[in-house]
Every structure is written in C-alpha cells, then in structure tokens.
Design a protein around this motif. Structure first.
Motif, PDB file in Angstrom:
ATOM      1  N   VAL A  35     -22.449 -17.806  22.428  1.00  0.00           N
ATOM      2  CA  VAL A  35     -21.541 -18.647  23.223  1.00  0.00           C
ATOM      3  C   VAL A  35     -20.142 -18.665  22.605  1.00  0.00           C
ATOM      4  O   VAL A  35     -19.134 -18.494  23.303  1.00  0.00           O
ATOM      5  CB  VAL A  35     -22.083 -20.090  23.353  1.00  0.00           C
ATOM      6  CG1 VAL A  35     -21.047 -20.989  24.007  1.00  0.00           C
ATOM      7  CG2 VAL A  35     -23.366 -20.113  24.166  1.00  0.00           C
ATOM      8  N   LEU A  36     -20.066 -18.876  21.288  1.00  0.00           N
ATOM      9  CA  LEU A  36     -18.763 -18.916  20.620  1.00  0.00           C
ATOM     10  C   LEU A  36     -18.062 -17.562  20.659  1.00  0.00           C
ATOM     11  O   LEU A  36     -16.844 -17.482  20.844  1.00  0.00           O
ATOM     12  CB  LEU A  36     -18.926 -19.363  19.160  1.00  0.00           C
ATOM     13  CG  LEU A  36     -19.435 -20.791  18.922  1.00  0.00           C
ATOM     14  CD1 LEU A  36     -19.402 -21.113  17.423  1.00  0.00           C
ATOM     15  CD2 LEU A  36     -18.617 -21.815  19.696  1.00  0.00           C
ATOM     16  N   VAL A  37     -18.832 -16.499  20.491  1.00  0.00           N
ATOM     17  CA  VAL A  37     -18.257 -15.151  20.515  1.00  0.00           C
ATOM     18  C   VAL A  37     -17.740 -14.817  21.917  1.00  0.00           C
ATOM     19  O   VAL A  37     -16.633 -14.294  22.084  1.00  0.00           O
ATOM     20  CB  VAL A  37     -19.303 -14.104  20.078  1.00  0.00           C
ATOM     21  CG1 VAL A  37     -18.787 -12.687  20.332  1.00  0.00           C
ATOM     22  CG2 VAL A  37     -19.645 -14.272  18.608  1.00  0.00           C
ATOM     23  N   THR A  38     -18.529 -15.154  22.941  1.00  0.00           N
ATOM     24  CA  THR A  38     -18.179 -14.799  24.321  1.00  0.00           C
ATOM     25  C   THR A  38     -17.021 -15.618  24.871  1.00  0.00           C
ATOM     26  O   THR A  38     -16.086 -15.066  25.467  1.00  0.00           O
ATOM     27  CB  THR A  38     -19.402 -14.987  25.249  1.00  0.00           C
ATOM     28  OG1 THR A  38     -20.478 -14.194  24.765  1.00  0.00           O
ATOM     29  CG2 THR A  38     -19.072 -14.564  26.679  1.00  0.00           C
ATOM     30  N   PHE A  39     -17.057 -16.941  24.676  1.00  0.00           N
ATOM     31  CA  PHE A  39     -16.088 -17.815  25.339  1.00  0.00           C
ATOM     32  C   PHE A  39     -14.893 -18.228  24.468  1.00  0.00           C
ATOM     33  O   PHE A  39     -13.851 -18.597  25.007  1.00  0.00           O
ATOM     34  CB  PHE A  39     -16.797 -19.067  25.861  1.00  0.00           C
ATOM     35  CG  PHE A  39     -17.752 -18.790  26.967  1.00  0.00           C
ATOM     36  CD1 PHE A  39     -17.302 -18.543  28.255  1.00  0.00           C
ATOM     37  CD2 PHE A  39     -19.118 -18.744  26.737  1.00  0.00           C
ATOM     38  CE1 PHE A  39     -18.184 -18.271  29.284  1.00  0.00           C
ATOM     39  CE2 PHE A  39     -20.013 -18.476  27.757  1.00  0.00           C
ATOM     40  CZ  PHE A  39     -19.539 -18.235  29.047  1.00  0.00           C
ATOM     41  N   LEU A  40     -15.029 -18.183  23.160  1.00  0.00           N
ATOM     42  CA  LEU A  40     -13.911 -18.569  22.301  1.00  0.00           C
ATOM     43  C   LEU A  40     -13.364 -17.406  21.485  1.00  0.00           C
ATOM     44  O   LEU A  40     -12.373 -17.549  20.768  1.00  0.00           O
ATOM     45  CB  LEU A  40     -14.339 -19.705  21.349  1.00  0.00           C
ATOM     46  CG  LEU A  40     -14.748 -21.030  22.014  1.00  0.00           C
ATOM     47  CD1 LEU A  40     -15.100 -22.069  20.953  1.00  0.00           C
ATOM     48  CD2 LEU A  40     -13.639 -21.562  22.919  1.00  0.00           C
ATOM     49  N   GLY A  41     -14.025 -16.254  21.582  1.00  0.00           N
ATOM     50  CA  GLY A  41     -13.543 -15.071  20.876  1.00  0.00           C
ATOM     51  C   GLY A  41     -13.629 -15.171  19.365  1.00  0.00           C
ATOM     52  O   GLY A  41     -12.886 -14.506  18.638  1.00  0.00           O
ATOM     53  N   ILE A  42     -14.549 -16.007  18.876  1.00  0.00           N
ATOM     54  CA  ILE A  42     -14.720 -16.163  17.430  1.00  0.00           C
ATOM     55  C   ILE A  42     -15.475 -14.959  16.873  1.00  0.00           C
ATOM     56  O   ILE A  42     -16.397 -14.444  17.501  1.00  0.00           O
ATOM     57  CB  ILE A  42     -15.482 -17.473  17.123  1.00  0.00           C
ATOM     58  CG1 ILE A  42     -14.623 -18.685  17.524  1.00  0.00           C
ATOM     59  CG2 ILE A  42     -15.867 -17.567  15.650  1.00  0.00           C
ATOM     60  CD1 ILE A  42     -15.315 -20.026  17.365  1.00  0.00           C
ATOM     61  N   GLU A  43     -15.072 -14.516  15.696  1.00  0.00           N
ATOM     62  CA  GLU A  43     -15.740 -13.375  15.051  1.00  0.00           C
ATOM     63  C   GLU A  43     -17.233 -13.662  14.891  1.00  0.00           C
ATOM     64  O   GLU A  43     -17.604 -14.784  14.501  1.00  0.00           O
ATOM     65  CB  GLU A  43     -15.133 -13.108  13.669  1.00  0.00           C
ATOM     66  CG  GLU A  43     -13.742 -12.512  13.706  1.00  0.00           C
ATOM     67  CD  GLU A  43     -13.750 -11.078  14.204  1.00  0.00           C
ATOM     68  OE1 GLU A  43     -14.709 -10.337  13.907  1.00  0.00           O
ATOM     69  OE2 GLU A  43     -12.807 -10.708  14.918  1.00  0.00           O
ATOM     70  N   PRO A  44     -18.099 -12.674  15.187  1.00  0.00           N
ATOM     71  CA  PRO A  44     -19.552 -12.886  15.097  1.00  0.00           C
ATOM     72  C   PRO A  44     -20.013 -13.448  13.754  1.00  0.00           C
ATOM     73  O   PRO A  44     -20.851 -14.345  13.706  1.00  0.00           O
ATOM     74  CB  PRO A  44     -20.124 -11.484  15.333  1.00  0.00           C
ATOM     75  CG  PRO A  44     -19.107 -10.824  16.205  1.00  0.00           C
ATOM     76  CD  PRO A  44     -17.784 -11.335  15.713  1.00  0.00           C
ATOM     77  N   TYR A  45     -19.461 -12.925  12.653  1.00  0.00           N
ATOM     78  CA  TYR A  45     -19.873 -13.393  11.324  1.00  0.00           C
ATOM     79  C   TYR A  45     -19.547 -14.875  11.146  1.00  0.00           C
ATOM     80  O   TYR A  45     -20.363 -15.657  10.642  1.00  0.00           O
ATOM     81  CB  TYR A  45     -19.169 -12.565  10.246  1.00  0.00           C
ATOM     82  CG  TYR A  45     -19.642 -12.878   8.836  1.00  0.00           C
ATOM     83  CD1 TYR A  45     -20.744 -12.223   8.303  1.00  0.00           C
ATOM     84  CD2 TYR A  45     -18.992 -13.834   8.055  1.00  0.00           C
ATOM     85  CE1 TYR A  45     -21.190 -12.509   7.011  1.00  0.00           C
ATOM     86  CE2 TYR A  45     -19.433 -14.125   6.769  1.00  0.00           C
ATOM     87  CZ  TYR A  45     -20.524 -13.460   6.252  1.00  0.00           C
ATOM     88  OH  TYR A  45     -20.967 -13.745   4.988  1.00  0.00           O
ATOM     89  N   THR A  46     -18.357 -15.275  11.598  1.00  0.00           N
ATOM     90  CA  THR A  46     -17.938 -16.675  11.501  1.00  0.00           C
ATOM     91  C   THR A  46     -18.779 -17.556  12.413  1.00  0.00           C
ATOM     92  O   THR A  46     -19.152 -18.678  12.060  1.00  0.00           O
ATOM     93  CB  THR A  46     -16.447 -16.820  11.879  1.00  0.00           C
ATOM     94  OG1 THR A  46     -15.664 -15.969  11.044  1.00  0.00           O
ATOM     95  CG2 THR A  46     -15.978 -18.253  11.710  1.00  0.00           C
TER      96      THR A  46
END
Length: 258
Positions: A35-46
């Motif tokens: 969800v964070l990766v898809t909608f907020l563009g946060i790095e997967p590791y983070t």
C-alpha cells in the motif's frame, strides 16, 4: 493535500494490517508494504521497516488481549520463538547464496489459501483436545514448526505469520484462538528484532507515515483481538477466513496493477 492523502492511505493500510493481525496473527508487512509503495511511492525497503515497526505494538496489544482471555501458550511460544529467530538467520544466509527468486507473492497466496481454508474447513479443535499429548512431543513440534517458519521468513522475506498460524492449527493441533494468540506473541519479538535491524542497516523513514501506520494498526488490531476473543469458534473461523481472503485479494491486486 499531501498530508491528507498520506493520512487516508495510512488509515486504510493500518486498518487492513490491524484486522489481519488481531484476527489471524498476520504480519503487517503483507498489507502495509504494498500500500505504501503503490500509493505514497515509498521505497520498498523503507516501507517494510514501517510495517515491521507497526507490527510490534499491534502484535503486543493483540497478544495481551489473547493472554488476558487465556488464549495464549507462552511456554511453547517461547520455544518456537527461539527456533524462529535462529532459523530466520539461516534462511537469510541460504537466500544470499542463491540467485534471486520470484517468491515475492508467497505471503499473499498463503493469505488467500488460508482464508479459504478457514471458510471451507473451520478449525474446531477444543482446549481439551490441545491438552492431550506429552509436553516433550509439544516441545519437539514447537522446535520443528519454529524452524520451518523462521527459514521461510529468512529465505522468502515474508509469510511468517500465515505459515505460523497454519502450522499451529494443523501440526500442533491448537484451537484457533490459542493459535492466533501464540502467533502474535511470537510476532511481537520477531517484528521488534526485524524493525531494529532494518532501520539500523538503512535510513530512518519519514515520521508522519511511520507514526500514522503504527497508531492505526494498533487501534484496529485491538478492536479485532477483542472481537475475536468474544466470538464463537465457527464465527471466528468464518470472520478470519473472509478477512484473509479480502486482504489477500486486495494486496494481490496492488502487486499486479499497482
């Protein structure tokens, strides 16, 4: 506007993760990360680090709720936890020696299949059934199951909560509430270890999504755990199954179309 979007996304990520944790001992990483990766563009590791941090308090409050209702096996849980932590290291080492594999969706498929299992074939084991069998046999099974879960966590990087629930109900013969209670108890410490090492080896995430995910996951995990401990076995099986199927389908959708 940016803060509003972050809050809304974290709310739904935390709600899904909290319900999964409180009902089924599911790792928050299975929901929060995509969800964070898809909608907020946060790095997967983070994103994984944020999910692990969210897992700590959510699992802890869930474990407390299950323990308060006498649905937690601490003795065997500690044995299994030691095996999980040890073999997570082994799994990580083996994984580093092999070429990259396409097992990223393992936990998602596990979530879907386990959800369907609880709906079609509920776990109706009672605490009287659990009491049968020698302590030695239970300890050996705890070590074996913990080793399997730990190796999978280290090798694949996900799926620990779902695999633990499957082994506790199928191999250990736990009734569902005690299985979930013991699972979240173990996940509290594995998530704490994972989050500390994650942030130690990488950079710290933005404060807002971290705090929001931790708070929302904690709130919904508490709600789910309280409901789960009051529900009848058949209702809990069906509710757990439906939630796992929905979460699995949504996360799978993010993976393919995100």
């Amino acid at each position: 506007m940016e803060y509003l979007i972050t809050t809304v996304v974290c709310f739904f990520a935390g709600m899904g993760a909290g319900l999964g944790t409180g009902f089924a001992g599911m790792s928050a990483a299975a929901v929060i990360t995509p969800v964070l990766v898809t909608f907020l563009g946060i790095e997967p590791y983070t994103a994984v680090g944020i999910a692990l941090a969210s897992d700590v308090l959510a699992s802890a409050v869930s474990a407390y709720t299950y323990g308060k209702n006498k649905n937690l096996d601490i003795k065997n849980g500690l044995v299994m936890m030691c095996a999980v932590l040890a073999f997570t290291v082994v799994g990580s080492f083996v994984s580093s020696l092999l070429p990259a594999t396409t097992m990223g969706n393992f936990s998602v498929f596990m979530t879907l299949l386990l959800g369907i299992k609880f709906i079609v074939k509920p776990v109706m084991t009672t605490k009287e059934d659990m009491a049968s069998g020698s302590m030695k046999s239970k300890i050996i099974k705890s070590i074996i199951c913990g080793s399997i879960v730990g190796f999978i966590c280290g090798f694949v990087g996900a799926g620990g909560g779902m695999m633990m629930l499957l082994l506790l109900t199928s191999i250990m013969g736990y009734e569902l509430k005690t299985a979930v209670g013991t699972s979240v108890f173990i996940m509290t410490f594995t998530a704490l270890t994972g989050s500390i090492s994650h942030f130690a080896m990488g950079s710290l995430p933005e404060v807002l999504p971290l705090v929001l995910c931790v708070v929302f996951t904690l709130i919904w995990a508490r709600i789910a755990a309280k409901f789960a401990n009051k529900a009848s076995p058949i209702v809990l099986n069906r509710a757990t199954g439906v939630i796992l199927v929905i979460l699995g389908a949504v996360v799978l959708g993010f993976s393919f179309f995100g």
